[in-house]
Design an enzyme around this catalytic site. Sequence first.
Site, PDB file in Angstrom:
ATOM      1  N   ASP A  30      -1.793   9.942   1.691  1.00 13.53           N
ATOM      2  CA  ASP A  30      -2.614   9.072   2.045  1.00 13.53           C
ATOM      3  C   ASP A  30      -3.619   9.433   3.028  1.00 13.53           C
ATOM      4  OD1 ASP A  30      -3.360   6.166   2.866  1.00 13.53           O
ATOM      5  OD2 ASP A  30      -1.415   5.389   2.102  1.00 13.53           O
ATOM      6  N   ASP A  53       1.018  -1.245   0.186  1.00 10.82           N
ATOM      7  CA  ASP A  53       0.114   0.127  -0.110  1.00 10.82           C
ATOM      8  C   ASP A  53       0.863   1.242   0.008  1.00 10.82           C
ATOM      9  OD1 ASP A  53      -2.145   1.765   0.008  1.00 10.82           O
ATOM     10  OD2 ASP A  53      -2.986   1.131   1.930  1.00 10.82           O
ATOM     11  N   ALA A  54       1.185   1.614  -1.204  1.00  8.23           N
ATOM     12  CA  ALA A  54       2.352   2.622  -1.347  1.00  8.23           C
ATOM     13  C   ALA A  54       1.690   3.758  -2.072  1.00  8.23           C
ATOM     14  CB  ALA A  54       3.236   2.174  -2.208  1.00  8.23           C
ATOM     15  N   LYS A  55       0.478   3.936  -2.632  1.00  7.21           N
ATOM     16  CA  LYS A  55      -0.133   5.033  -3.502  1.00  7.21           C
ATOM     17  C   LYS A  55       1.127   5.926  -4.409  1.00  7.21           C
ATOM     18  CE  LYS A  55      -3.802   5.205  -0.319  1.00  7.21           C
ATOM     19  NZ  LYS A  55      -3.559   4.067   0.932  1.00  7.21           N
ATOM     20  N   ARG A  56       1.594   5.179  -5.088  1.00  6.45           N
ATOM     21  CA  ARG A  56       2.753   5.966  -5.970  1.00  6.45           C
ATOM     22  C   ARG A  56       2.123   6.185  -7.365  1.00  6.45           C
ATOM     23  NH1 ARG A  56       4.958   5.193  -1.086  1.00  6.45           N
ATOM     24  NH2 ARG A  56       6.914   4.635  -1.033  1.00  6.45           N
TER      25      ARG A  56
END
Lengths: 275, 275
Positions: B99, A94-97
């Site tokens: 996030d 879960d990095a949301k890159r």
Amino acid sequence: MNYTALFEQIKKKKSFLCVGLDSDIAKIPAHLQQVADPVFEFNKAVIDATAGVTIAYKPNIAFYESRGVEGWQSLEKTVTYIRQQYPEIFLIADAKRGDIGNTSQMYAKAFLETLNFDAITVAPYMGEDSVTPFLQYPEKWVILLALTSNKGAFDFQFREDKGVKLYEAVLRKSQEWGDKQNMMYVVGATKAEMLGGIRDIVPDHFLLVPGVGAQGGSLQEVAKYGMNSHCGLIVNSSRGIIFADKTEQFAVRAGEEARKLQGEMEILLKEKGIL
Amino acid sequence: MNYTALFEQIKKKKSFLCVGLDSDIAKIPAHLQQVADPVFEFNKAVIDATAGVTIAYKPNIAFYESRGVEGWQSLEKTVTYIRQQYPEIFLIADAKRGDIGNTSQMYAKAFLETLNFDAITVAPYMGEDSVTPFLQYPEKWVILLALTSNKGAFDFQFREDKGVKLYEAVLRKSQEWGDKQNMMYVVGATKAEMLGGIRDIVPDHFLLVPGVGAQGGSLQEVAKYGMNSHCGLIVNSSRGIIFADKTEQFAVRAGEEARKLQGEMEILLKEKGIL
């Protein structure tokens, strides 16, 4: 891992539970703070206690990155441990890159190759060339942010252009980049009533659903509006499981909380005729 | 670093150049590949050759993260080296994070505390609570993605709701979260003609402008539409400087390319009456 293998695991474990390893070192039980790598030891205990009823683990990278090199080592050890002990489990970074093409390639390498995750969460703001580099790895997945579970989701995700909201545009446009075999979407459980409309756009894709538990989302609502004939859901719980207890009993309690959710999921899978 | 100190540095160095340390290990000159930490040695040489005409360095975190723990060590050493040798320089973590609130807090800690960067690039998709945790550190900055330099920018950033494009909405809405003392925006040089409209919304903020050089943007166009009375621009060049030459002369050539840009910037600053 491919679509079929993921669905098989759901049927075998009678669960679509993902445990979020948001292992904030400040919240780890006191008795673990003296060991060499408290976060890894904590994760290991939580994993051993929950793996039987869990189909996916999802470390949120922020909690590791905040500790620099040491945090990165805890993350590597956690991934290696899961790969060795529980190779059937789906592993989500879960990095949301998301960055321009040649840079997203580097992030893809970091998480899908160096760390060997099965999937990574990606932010859609920069569009196609920020997303497609992650789709070049066979049997790996992009999990694209669509409708997030937080309050700030209302700032931009609901903006409408010609009657189409931004999160709907993300769902539609990204169909040109990938398919149900390599792309999933993040849809927050706190907005479960919108899952019906989302299923109209992506009937067959898996959805990663955070926000059940600590953030207030309801599992029954999520299943009612979001479940399809292949389940199509991976529901995440983080704090509600891993920090259910902060004493030496933390792992026992994490296992109990995970089994409680699995029990509810088994009922929902049966109601849908999947089991 | 605060707004005034940044402007003073621009006037002193007659430059608004940021060098992007996108130090892809595969592109580093062959003679450096045998040393203990090729990326750090490469960065060190580039930094020493360019620091006199550079106001900011911007490592893109992807190029470090792709190498796992080793990459993170190269990044830490690079930051420490710049802090010790060139404490006047503004340090940007090009991380494009974002996030939910408690998680963004962890990213803020990672980059603004553990690594002690001055600023971090943040993606706006998840809205207010994904951005504001980064604004809690005094004299640190959020650099919010507004209009990016890549092709994929056209997928979502130009969607219009009631005549307001998404990137314009990001500029407007984020005024409620921070001000010109702690927030900047990414605006790609490849879309320089849109800088005029952007300046109508954010006349006083600094803009971080990537895309000059390898991506094709023009410095003159950027200055024409984007420069304000406090300069208000930080223009980044990455590949055009650090990979200008791939022999043992790489640092000498990097210095030459940086001075060439600084020379053009000096003229533009004089034309504007800032010098």
